[in-house]
Design a protein around this motif. Structure first.
Motif, PDB file in Angstrom:
ATOM      1  N   ASP A 234       0.820  -1.215   0.000  1.00 54.83           N
ATOM      2  CA  ASP A 234       0.000   0.000   0.000  1.00 54.83           C
ATOM      3  C   ASP A 234       0.849   1.259   0.000  1.00 54.83           C
ATOM      4  OD1 ASP A 234      -2.792  -0.925   0.190  1.00 54.83           O
ATOM      5  OD2 ASP A 234      -2.015  -1.942   1.970  1.00 54.83           O
ATOM      6  N   ILE A 235       2.161   1.096   0.077  1.00 53.41           N
ATOM      7  CA  ILE A 235       3.044   2.263   0.084  1.00 53.41           C
ATOM      8  C   ILE A 235       3.583   2.491  -1.325  1.00 53.41           C
ATOM      9  CG2 ILE A 235       5.092   3.337   1.084  1.00 53.41           C
ATOM     10  CD1 ILE A 235       4.908   1.448   3.427  1.00 53.41           C
ATOM     11  N   MET A 274       8.487  14.737   5.816  1.00 55.24           N
ATOM     12  CA  MET A 274       7.340  15.564   5.463  1.00 55.24           C
ATOM     13  C   MET A 274       6.037  14.939   5.948  1.00 55.24           C
ATOM     14  SD  MET A 274       8.826  17.925   3.928  1.00 55.24           S
ATOM     15  CE  MET A 274      10.446  18.226   3.285  1.00 55.24           C
ATOM     16  N   PRO A 275       5.098  15.789   6.340  1.00 54.34           N
ATOM     17  CA  PRO A 275       3.815  15.249   6.770  1.00 54.34           C
ATOM     18  C   PRO A 275       3.073  14.588   5.598  1.00 54.34           C
ATOM     19  CG  PRO A 275       3.909  17.666   7.049  1.00 54.34           C
ATOM     20  CD  PRO A 275       5.187  17.235   6.420  1.00 54.34           C
ATOM     21  N   GLY A 276       2.291  13.584   5.931  1.00 47.33           N
ATOM     22  CA  GLY A 276       1.427  12.938   4.930  1.00 47.33           C
ATOM     23  C   GLY A 276       2.151  12.210   3.824  1.00 47.33           C
ATOM     24  N   CYS A 277       3.380  11.768   4.090  1.00 48.70           N
ATOM     25  CA  CYS A 277       4.148  11.094   3.029  1.00 48.70           C
ATOM     26  C   CYS A 277       4.322   9.608   3.273  1.00 48.70           C
ATOM     27  CB  CYS A 277       5.507  11.751   2.856  1.00 48.70           C
ATOM     28  SG  CYS A 277       5.365  13.343   2.055  1.00 48.70           S
ATOM     29  N   GLY A 278       3.655   9.079   4.281  1.00 48.74           N
ATOM     30  CA  GLY A 278       3.684   7.622   4.448  1.00 48.74           C
ATOM     31  C   GLY A 278       4.453   7.115   5.654  1.00 48.74           C
ATOM     32  N   LYS A 279       4.744   7.987   6.626  1.00 47.16           N
ATOM     33  CA  LYS A 279       5.488   7.519   7.806  1.00 47.16           C
ATOM     34  C   LYS A 279       4.620   6.552   8.632  1.00 47.16           C
ATOM     35  CE  LYS A 279       6.350  11.653   9.388  1.00 47.16           C
ATOM     36  NZ  LYS A 279       5.722  12.442   8.319  1.00 47.16           N
ATOM     37  N   SER A 280       3.387   6.982   8.880  1.00 48.08           N
ATOM     38  CA  SER A 280       2.490   6.118   9.657  1.00 48.08           C
ATOM     39  C   SER A 280       2.194   4.843   8.889  1.00 48.08           C
ATOM     40  CB  SER A 280       1.165   6.823   9.933  1.00 48.08           C
ATOM     41  OG  SER A 280       1.394   8.157  10.269  1.00 48.08           O
ATOM     42  N   LEU A 281       2.042   5.003   7.597  1.00 49.74           N
ATOM     43  CA  LEU A 281       1.792   3.852   6.739  1.00 49.74           C
ATOM     44  C   LEU A 281       2.943   2.850   6.869  1.00 49.74           C
ATOM     45  CD1 LEU A 281      -0.491   3.369   4.770  1.00 49.74           C
ATOM     46  CD2 LEU A 281       0.843   4.431   2.962  1.00 49.74           C
ATOM     47  N   ILE A 406       1.410   6.175  -6.244  1.00 52.41           N
ATOM     48  CA  ILE A 406       0.473   6.453  -5.133  1.00 52.41           C
ATOM     49  C   ILE A 406      -0.957   6.618  -5.678  1.00 52.41           C
ATOM     50  CG2 ILE A 406      -0.135   8.104  -3.309  1.00 52.41           C
ATOM     51  CD1 ILE A 406       2.920   8.637  -2.982  1.00 52.41           C
ATOM     52  N   HIS A 410      -4.224   4.188  -4.800  1.00 55.42           N
ATOM     53  CA  HIS A 410      -5.497   4.628  -4.213  1.00 55.42           C
ATOM     54  C   HIS A 410      -6.687   4.418  -5.148  1.00 55.42           C
ATOM     55  CE1 HIS A 410      -4.053   5.832  -0.373  1.00 55.42           C
ATOM     56  NE2 HIS A 410      -2.987   6.378  -0.957  1.00 55.42           N
ATOM     57  N   ALA A 436      -0.939  12.060   1.089  1.00 56.64           N
ATOM     58  CA  ALA A 436      -2.265  12.336   1.628  1.00 56.64           C
ATOM     59  C   ALA A 436      -3.032  13.260   0.674  1.00 56.64           C
ATOM     60  CB  ALA A 436      -2.138  12.966   3.004  1.00 56.64           C
ATOM     61  N   GLU A 439      -4.197  11.142  -2.243  1.00 55.04           N
ATOM     62  CA  GLU A 439      -5.338  10.320  -1.827  1.00 55.04           C
ATOM     63  C   GLU A 439      -6.590  11.190  -1.793  1.00 55.04           C
ATOM     64  OE1 GLU A 439      -5.216   8.768   2.174  1.00 55.04           O
ATOM     65  OE2 GLU A 439      -6.660   7.203   1.694  1.00 55.04           O
TER      66      GLU A 439
HETATM   67  P1  ATP Z   1       1.959  12.827   9.478  1.00 50.01           P
HETATM   68  O1  ATP Z   1       3.370  13.175   9.749  1.00 50.01           O
HETATM   69  O2  ATP Z   1       1.124  14.001   9.116  1.00 50.01           O
HETATM   70  O3  ATP Z   1       1.340  11.914  10.484  1.00 50.01           O
HETATM   71  P2  ATP Z   1       2.540  10.596   7.743  1.00 50.01           P
HETATM   72  O4  ATP Z   1       3.800  10.731   6.971  1.00 50.01           O
HETATM   73  O5  ATP Z   1       2.525   9.688   8.888  1.00 50.01           O
HETATM   74  O6  ATP Z   1       1.996  12.020   8.102  1.00 50.01           O
HETATM   75  P3  ATP Z   1       0.524   8.930   6.657  1.00 50.01           P
HETATM   76  O7  ATP Z   1      -0.432   8.975   7.813  1.00 50.01           O
HETATM   77  O8  ATP Z   1       1.284   7.711   6.448  1.00 50.01           O
HETATM   78  O9  ATP Z   1       1.466  10.170   6.679  1.00 50.01           O
HETATM   79  O10 ATP Z   1      -0.287   9.285   5.340  1.00 50.01           O
HETATM   80  C1  ATP Z   1      -1.622   9.755   5.353  1.00 50.01           C
HETATM   81  C2  ATP Z   1      -2.378   9.026   4.278  1.00 50.01           C
HETATM   82  O11 ATP Z   1      -1.868   9.427   3.000  1.00 50.01           O
HETATM   83  C3  ATP Z   1      -2.165   7.526   4.351  1.00 50.01           C
HETATM   84  O12 ATP Z   1      -3.204   6.912   5.052  1.00 50.01           O
HETATM   85  C4  ATP Z   1      -2.167   7.095   2.903  1.00 50.01           C
HETATM   86  O13 ATP Z   1      -3.457   6.765   2.488  1.00 50.01           O
HETATM   87  C5  ATP Z   1      -1.704   8.323   2.138  1.00 50.01           C
HETATM   88  N1  ATP Z   1      -0.273   8.202   1.789  1.00 50.01           N
HETATM   89  C6  ATP Z   1       0.741   8.946   2.265  1.00 50.01           C
HETATM   90  N2  ATP Z   1       1.906   8.581   1.743  1.00 50.01           N
HETATM   91  C7  ATP Z   1       1.637   7.544   0.919  1.00 50.01           C
HETATM   92  C8  ATP Z   1       2.441   6.703   0.088  1.00 50.01           C
HETATM   93  N3  ATP Z   1       3.760   6.861  -0.003  1.00 50.01           N
HETATM   94  N4  ATP Z   1       1.821   5.723  -0.590  1.00 50.01           N
HETATM   95  C9  ATP Z   1       0.490   5.545  -0.525  1.00 50.01           C
HETATM   96  N5  ATP Z   1      -0.319   6.315   0.220  1.00 50.01           N
HETATM   97  C10 ATP Z   1       0.239   7.299   0.946  1.00 50.01           C
END
Ligand code: ATP
Length: 508
Positions: A234-235, A274-281, A406, A410, A436, A439
């Protein structure tokens, strides 16, 4: 209690330390050891929140006092030529912020240190650590580590003897493995519940033990057991990070063999960026890849307002995570731990940091840490040094190829990928957008299609959503620039092998 802990307790009893704070929830365990260590000239007196003053030996209630009344009444008993007074206080952390209690404890500590005709020691045994700043210099904090394999074996042996049950050799070792991370008290409880279930102790109890462990996690309020479906597929992008995790997964899945072969147990990674770039993922995907549960530590909830509270919570959280090991412990926004009380890296942050690092180095359990952070400037530089974590990765905004992937992920996830979508056009246009954001575009286009009654998602529809969307590079321009600048100071591996492009939003 381990031999080393017993020795430590004995040396504290012998020392001049006026107040000893034992962070432990198994009172019987400490009582047994104190009884063993008691010298003939020591006089023990106990207080607990429910019953007030007690006789330490037979636990008979003496007087229904509150803590301040109790301390007031007994403190003069330190003027006793023949005996040293040992005051044992149990689960009194809630009262540690009462100014009267603080003043009385301080008085006892000062008299012990300053007067030759006064001998008293206070031993606090509590499951939470709360140390008021006024008492910091008088208190020595002692952690009781969770039982090691040897102690767990002893617990099982003595339980099996008590209930006269036979346990096969293989089952016995499996039980030892499943019971890791629980205190001696919890082990006894879980064994007795498992035994009551079917009158046996065998492999079928492993599932029950795991569910009991989940309960412990839930009750803590600091840790959360995550339920999710995401996998490494999914990443989109982050190829270096993914292949690194893939290698470690091979070790994690045959840990015993790997250790015997001489491989180091993977200990953890720090993912910055960077925020929303897939760290939590990535944290979630690690857990699926390693085939172990994911526990999330909420750093925000960890930070308390009293001195010692945050540290206590951190200790508790780390210990608890061992309860479900092997597991992945995801510490989200770890930078928050270092910007808590008073801002900056004050004393609390330094101690939190120190404790975390020691734990990471000494942990015997297989808890794999995935720490994630957005704001690198709040992290102590030592944290970013090589050798603390197995590896540090920097997650940047996705490149054109990664954005394509990405978007594809999605769209496919929602069953909407079709040949009327030109992913090349879209990935070119979306420069500066994070995962994010991308998505968000897909979700928005699908919603519009549903409302308008359109069956097929097209490039035009997605472009329309793109036109209305604002990318992270625009919304958080300054934050991203600052992050880039901070990152340049450190040698951190990019999570992706793709060459970077300028991050300006294609439209700005
Ligand atoms: P934050 O620092 O804001 O918590 P983060 O880096 O942890 O951000 P995620 O929570 O992993 O970001 O990403 C938010 C959503 O964006 C994910 O649930 C996913 O659906 C989508 N997303 C982000 N990065 C990717 C990626 N590299 N591939 C696929 N989907 C992604």
């Amino acid at each position: 209690m381990r031999q080393a802990t017993k020795k430590l307790l004995a040396s504290y009893l012998d020392s001049l330390c006026p107040i000893l704070y034992i962070n432990h929830s198994d009172f019987a365990d400490v009582d047994a050891e104190l009884t063993r260590l008691a010298e003939h000239d020591m006089r023990f007196i106990e207080f607990n929140n429910a019953l007030g003053a007690l006789n330490f030996e037979d636990k008979h209630q003496l007087q229904q006092w509150d803590l301040a009344e109790f301390l007031n009444a007994v403190m003069d008993e330190g003027f006793d030529e023949e005996h040293e007074l040992v005051i044992i206080l149990k689960d009194v952390h809630e009262s540690m912020n009462d100014p009267k209690v603080v003043a009385l404890l301080r008085r006892i500590a000062e008299m012990t240190l300053e007067r030759d005709d006064y001998r008293a020691k206070v031993i606090i045994i509590a499951s939470n650590v709360v140390i008021p700043s006024e008492l910091e210099n008088f208190i020595t904090l002692m952690d009781v580590p969770l039982p090691d394999d040897e102690e767990i074996r002893d617990c099982i042996h003595s339980f099996a003897e008590d209930v006269a049950v036979d346990i096969g050799e293989k089952e016995f070792e499996e039980l030892v493995f499943s019971l890791k991370g629980l205190s001696a008290f919890q082990i006894k409880q879980v064994l007795s519940l498992a035994y009551q279930g079917n009158g046996r102790l065998d492999a079928s109890d492993r599932k029950f033990i795991l569910s009991e462990k989940e309960q412990v996690i839930k009750k803590s309020g600091i840790l959360e057991m995550m339920n999710f479906k995401e996998t490494i597929d999914d990443i989109g992008g982050l190829d270096r990070l993914k292949s690194w995790l893939d290698r470690k997964a091979k070790i994690f899945s045959s840990l015993d063999k790997a250790i015997k072969f001489g491989v180091d147990v993977p200990s953890g990674i720090l993912i910055l960026g960077m925020p929303g770039c897939g760290k939590s993922l990535a944290a979630k995907a690690t857990s699926t890849l390693f085939k172990v549960p994911l526990i999330r530590l909420d750093v925000g909830r960890l930070m308390g307002k009293y001195v010692g509270e945050s540290e206590g919570n951190m200790r508790r959280a780390l210990k608890l995570s061992e309860t479900v090991s092997p597991c992945v412990l995801w510490i989200d926004e770890i930078e928050k731990a270092f910007a808590g009380i008073g801002g900056g890296y004050g004393e609390v942050a330094t101690r939190l940091f120190g404790h975390f690092l020691t734990w990471m180095q000494e942990k015997e359990s297989t808890v794999f840490i995935v720490a994630t952070a957005n704001d690198i400037s709040k992290l102590p530089p030592e944290f970013l040094r090589k050798g603390r974590f197995d590896e540090l990765f920097f997650v940047d905004l996705p490149t054109e190829r990664e954005r394509r992937k990405i978007l594809e992920i999605h769209l496919r996830k929602r069953g909407k990928l079709n040949n009327r979508i030109n992913l090349d056009t879209l990935s070119k246009k979306t420069k500066g957008f994070n995962g994010a954001d991308l998505e968000g575009i897909v979700k928005d286009a699908i919603e519009t299609a549903f409302i308008d009654g359109t069956e097929t998602i097209t490039t035009e529809l997605l472009l329309k959503s793109f036109e209305e969307a604002k990318s992270i590079s625009v919304i958080q321009k300054e934050k991203i620039e600052a992050l880039r600048k901070d990152l340049k100071k450190y040698d951190i591996k990019p999570a992706s092998s793709e060459a970077r492009e300028s991050t300006d939003d294609g439209r700005s």
